[in-house]
Scaffold this active site. Structure first.
Site: not given
Length: 542
Positions: A55-57, A94, A123, A129, A167, A198
């Site tokens: 996960s990027g987050l 991600d 995405e 982003k 995405r 999403h």
């Protein structure tokens, strides 16, 4: 095949990319679990998952950065390399927007391939982003430009099985369903292997509408973070390929760290924390210290290791629980007391364990231990049982009762002591203490960390009463010199005709009369199992 729903990996050779491709393209629903570090990747694998969502987050948060491309793609790549080294599982990354235009995407894909990463998800937003759950109507990339990023990524992959997931952020950005479908079709035509649709709605209605209208033209991946109440079987019925549990390990770690930090801050002590957090030995296990120890045995000169003797000859009196097996073999949450003791020893590097059996000795069976028998268990004491293990009474030695549970750090403290003989003693003066195990030391426990003068054993016995400094836990450690003293005292007891009836408190008191015996104080974090109520408490202890 690598099964991402069960985490099972077949013995047949298979690349991580091909495992991920199989999972995404097969008709059954697959699952990817978020990880953001080598440690969390190992935890995902041990939980039974067969694939990881990097996960990027979560990676950004673990670095203390916002999910707005504040971490450079090379910094993320460093984290991914640690994750790939830590696990055998396929990783889907991600990749945010691809970190720029088509040129950034193709370099990213090449570098991911070099690090054995199975796939990337990009995405259709602009670089840098903004997290999808922040704000409304975020600007999207122009369709043809994003298709160029997809084509560049596919042309740059180093394995035909590498997965590129496109995405679609149209629904997140409050665009109509028609645009989401139009973008998905264009991305599929450009070479995307799967479509991640999403949504940040609290229900999955628009996800199901997309799936119905999409008609399974390519696998569909979803991230149900906001619509988590939706039953998973509905995702299966909708023909969805893969569900990503996107950030829950990171969020869980925040909650646990916050609570631990608050407790330590408020109490200015670790006393009430240590028993609630993962033992350091478990961290060592996750990090593969056992493999390092095996490598040390192969490549380094052999050094003596401590061994243990567990006294488990008595039957105990726990009714039906000990009718046909000794107390050390009663079950506590799926493991016997003995198995738990042996595991605790192993965690501290003590893997040579000898168990002295007696009552129902055939029931004392555990992989990895050796056994000796005291066939006169009914009319002899603990010193006699210990003497039956004469062949292993040498070098550094741990002696333990067979009916005690204790936290790892207590054993670790004994093993790290410089004393030749050291006993673990509970200073809390429990009302249910075994009187014969009461200890009198040259000074009591002060509770003052700076008062670290070592306490020395004077004697043990049931006549101490209020004079006692504490209760022996049933755990002692001897250096090679201390073990020689132990053998000498066993021989002296035998010569005096006292060996058959002597218990360990008498044996240890006699040693203390001739040699220094260190007392190390603890408060709680152990228990002995003598009653049915203790058995119930042991389940909570574990």
């Amino acid at each position: 095949m690598n099964d991402l729903s069960s985490g099972l990996i077949s013995p047949a050779p298979q690349s991580r990319a091909s495992a991920l491709r199989h999972a995404i393209e097969r008709p059954e629903l697959s699952f990817l679990m978020e990880a953001h570090s080598g440690l969390s990747a190992k935890i995902v694998e041990e939980a039974g998952f067969g694939g990881i969502w990097a996960s990027g987050l979560s990676i950004s948060a673990s670095l203390g950065l916002r999910d707005s491309n504040e971490a450079s793609w090379t910094q993320v790549l460093d984290v991914l390399e640690y994750m790939a080294d830590a696990t055998t599982l396929p990783i889907l990354v991600d990749g945010d927007t691809g970190y720029g235009n088509f040129n950034n995407v193709r370099r990213l894909v090449r570098k991911l391939g070099e690090r054995n990463i199975a796939g990337v998800c990009i995405e259709d937003k602009l670089f840098p982003k903004t997290n999808s759950f922040i704000g409304e109507e975020q600007p999207l990339a122009e369709i043809n430009e994003f298709c160029g990023r997809i084509a560049a990524g596919k042309d740059s992959q180093t394995s035909d099985d590498f997965i590129l997931v496109a995405r679609v952020e149209a629904l997140i950005s409050s665009r109509p369903m028609e645009e989401a479908l139009r973008r998905a079709e264009a991305y599929h035509a450009a070479g995307a292997d799967a479509i991640l649709i999403h949504s940040k709605k609290t229900d999955a209605k628009e996800i199901f509408e997309f799936c119905r209208r999409w008609g399974n033209r390519a696998p569909v991946v979803i991230v149900p973070t906001t619509y988590y109440p939706t039953p998973t079987d509905l995702f299966r019925e909708a023909g969805i390929s893969t569900v990503i549990w996107a950030n829950h390990l990171m969020r869980a770690s925040i909650a646990a760290m916050r609570e631990t930090a608050r407790m330590i801050h408020d109490e200015q002590s670790l006393v009430n924390v240590e028993g609630r957090v993962t033992p350091v030995k478990e961290v060592f296990r996750l990090m593969g210290n056992a493999e390092l120890e095996e490598a040390e045995r192969r490549y380094l000169p052999e050094t003596p290791r401590p061994r243990a003797v567990v006294l488990a000859a008595s039957g105990g009196d726990l009714g039906e629980l000990t009718r046909d097996r000794p107390k050390c073999m009663i079950d506590v949450r799926g493991q016997s007391l003995l198995a738990r003791a042996v595991a605790t020893f192993a965690d501290s590097g003590v893997r040579d364990v000898t168990v002295v059996r007696g009552f129902a000795k055939e029931a004392v069976a555990l992989k990895g231990i050796r056994t000796v028998d005291n066939d006169r268990f009914a009319d002899t004491g603990e010193a006699y049982s210990l003497a039956q293990a004469d062949a292993v009474l040498s070098g550094e030695l741990v002696v333990s009762y067979g009916d005690v549970l204790f936290r790892n750090y207590i054993l670790e403290s004994l093993l790290s002591s410089a004393a030749d003989v050291v006993l673990a003693v509970d200073a809390s003066k429990r009302s249910d203490a075994r009187e014969r195990d009461l200890v009198l030391a040259d000074h009591g426990f002060s509770g003052n960390y700076l008062d670290d003068a070592p306490a020395q054993l004077l004697r043990m016995g049931s006549d101490l009463g209020a004079e006692a400094s504490g209760e022996w836990v049933g755990l002692a450690r001897f250096s090679a010199t201390g073990t020689a003293w132990l053998r000498e005292e066993i021989a002296a007891l035998e010569a005096e005709g006292l060996l058959e009836t002597a218990d360990l408190p008498l044996l240890l008191s006699r040693i203390a009369a001739k040699h220094p015996v260190r007392v190390k104080y603890f408060v709680g974090h152990w228990m002995d199992v003598n009653t049915l109520a203790d058995v119930a408490d042991a389940r909570n202890f574990t």
